[in-house]
Design an enzyme around this catalytic site. Structure first.
Site, PDB file in Angstrom:
ATOM      1  N   SER A 133       0.851  -1.192   0.000  1.00  0.00           N
ATOM      2  CA  SER A 133       0.000   0.000   0.000  1.00  0.00           C
ATOM      3  C   SER A 133       0.885   1.241   0.000  1.00  0.00           C
ATOM      4  O   SER A 133       2.059   1.181   0.385  1.00  0.00           O
ATOM      5  CB  SER A 133      -0.886  -0.003   1.255  1.00  0.00           C
ATOM      6  OG  SER A 133      -1.566   1.225   1.419  1.00  0.00           O
ATOM      7  N   TYR A 146      -2.953  -0.504  10.466  1.00  0.00           N
ATOM      8  CA  TYR A 146      -2.751  -0.967   9.091  1.00  0.00           C
ATOM      9  C   TYR A 146      -1.365  -0.560   8.589  1.00  0.00           C
ATOM     10  O   TYR A 146      -0.662  -1.351   7.952  1.00  0.00           O
ATOM     11  CB  TYR A 146      -3.845  -0.383   8.203  1.00  0.00           C
ATOM     12  CG  TYR A 146      -3.901  -0.931   6.799  1.00  0.00           C
ATOM     13  CD1 TYR A 146      -4.526  -2.147   6.537  1.00  0.00           C
ATOM     14  CD2 TYR A 146      -3.361  -0.223   5.735  1.00  0.00           C
ATOM     15  CE1 TYR A 146      -4.603  -2.645   5.242  1.00  0.00           C
ATOM     16  CE2 TYR A 146      -3.431  -0.713   4.438  1.00  0.00           C
ATOM     17  CZ  TYR A 146      -4.049  -1.920   4.197  1.00  0.00           C
ATOM     18  OH  TYR A 146      -4.117  -2.403   2.909  1.00  0.00           O
TER      19      TYR A 146
END
Length: 276
Positions: A133, A146
């Site tokens: 990501s 996250y």
């Protein structure tokens, strides 16, 4: 013979599009899901779909065994993809919350990868593609849990890439920014389970910022791309003779990559505070 790929997290979003897209390109796709009902749905669509839940080591072993039994013991590519979010301020994250998200987003990926590497070593080639990501190299506020899993994934993958030099196995990171998926909706149960935002000293900020983003559907983000943008990078990573170590997806990821190289940490922090 068709090349084979195991893709995790195929119930929706990036994994589902990747499964369909790679099959269209002629690959034999094993489209795994965490829940059996989603595996059944994928099978109805014509896929081979072993159940693999990253938080269940037994399912990792049995799911991969199912794939290898079907291929005669070989596997050309693995796309580690299944993950979930856990929004909330870092100071409000119970340690058990971090343990939970690391099991799903990091430890399970590592376990599956370790079991795949000997297969690829024996055949002398393979591609292991990690769906990371923009949050694997930029720390957005409210996404600390996250972010932590993706930073860990990036470090582990970079190390593996160096250690696997000469083995014929290529380690690749894909780093999407905003991509159409259900990650926001799927993060809500974890937020409600772990984050006591009403007792937080940041309660007002939760009400002004996070809760609206989390619970209100506002349509696509400004720079959001469809999941097929990730599939295109996956195809290049799996089919190119010399895949890149990293693939950026979406304009924000490219911009963040440039800013991280040219700006100071304090300057980046000021930008992130405004975005938060």
């Amino acid at each position: 013979m068709k090349k084979t790929i195991l893709i995790t997290g195929c119930s929706s979003g990036i994994g589902l599009d990747a499964a369909r897209g790679m099959r269209e390109r002629g690959w034999r796709v094993f489209a795994s899901c965490r829940q059996q009902r989603d595996c059944d749905r994928m099978r109805a669509e014509g896929f081979e779909s072993p159940r693999i839940d990253y938080t269940d080591p037994g399912s990792i072993e049995s799911g991969l065994a199912e794939v290898l039994a079907a291929t005669g013991g070989t596997l050309d590519a693995l796309f580690n993809n299944g993950a979930h979010g856990l929004p909330g301020a870092v100071e409000d994250l119970p340690t058990d919350a971090l343990r939970t998200i690391f099991e799903a987003n990091f430890f399970g990926w590592h376990e599956l990868t370790r079991q795949v590497i000997p297969v690829m070593r024996a055949q002398g080639h393979g591609r292991i593609v990690q769906n990371s990501s923009i949050l694997g190299f930029v720390s957005f506020p409210w996404r600390g849990a996250y972010v932590a899993t993706k930073y860990a994934l990036e470090g582990l993958t970079d190390t593996l890439r160096v250690e696997l030099q000469g083995s014929g196995i290529h380690m690749v990171l894909i780093e999407p920014g905003p991509v159409t998926s259900k990650i926001r909706e799927k993060s809500i149960p974890y937020f409600e389970r772990f984050i006591d935002w009403k007792a937080s000293p940041l309660r007002e900020l939760y009400e002004q910022r996070l809760l609206k983003r989390l619970y209100e559907s506002r349509g696509p983000d400004r720079f959001e791309l469809p999941a097929s943008a990730v599939t295109a990078k996956l195809a290049h990573a799996c089919e190119s003779r010399r895949p890149r170590p990293r693939y950026y997806v979406t304009a924000p990821t490219h911009i963040a990559g440039v800013l991280r190289r040219i700006l100071s940490t304090r300057a980046i922090d000021r930008i992130l505070v405004r975005l938060g």
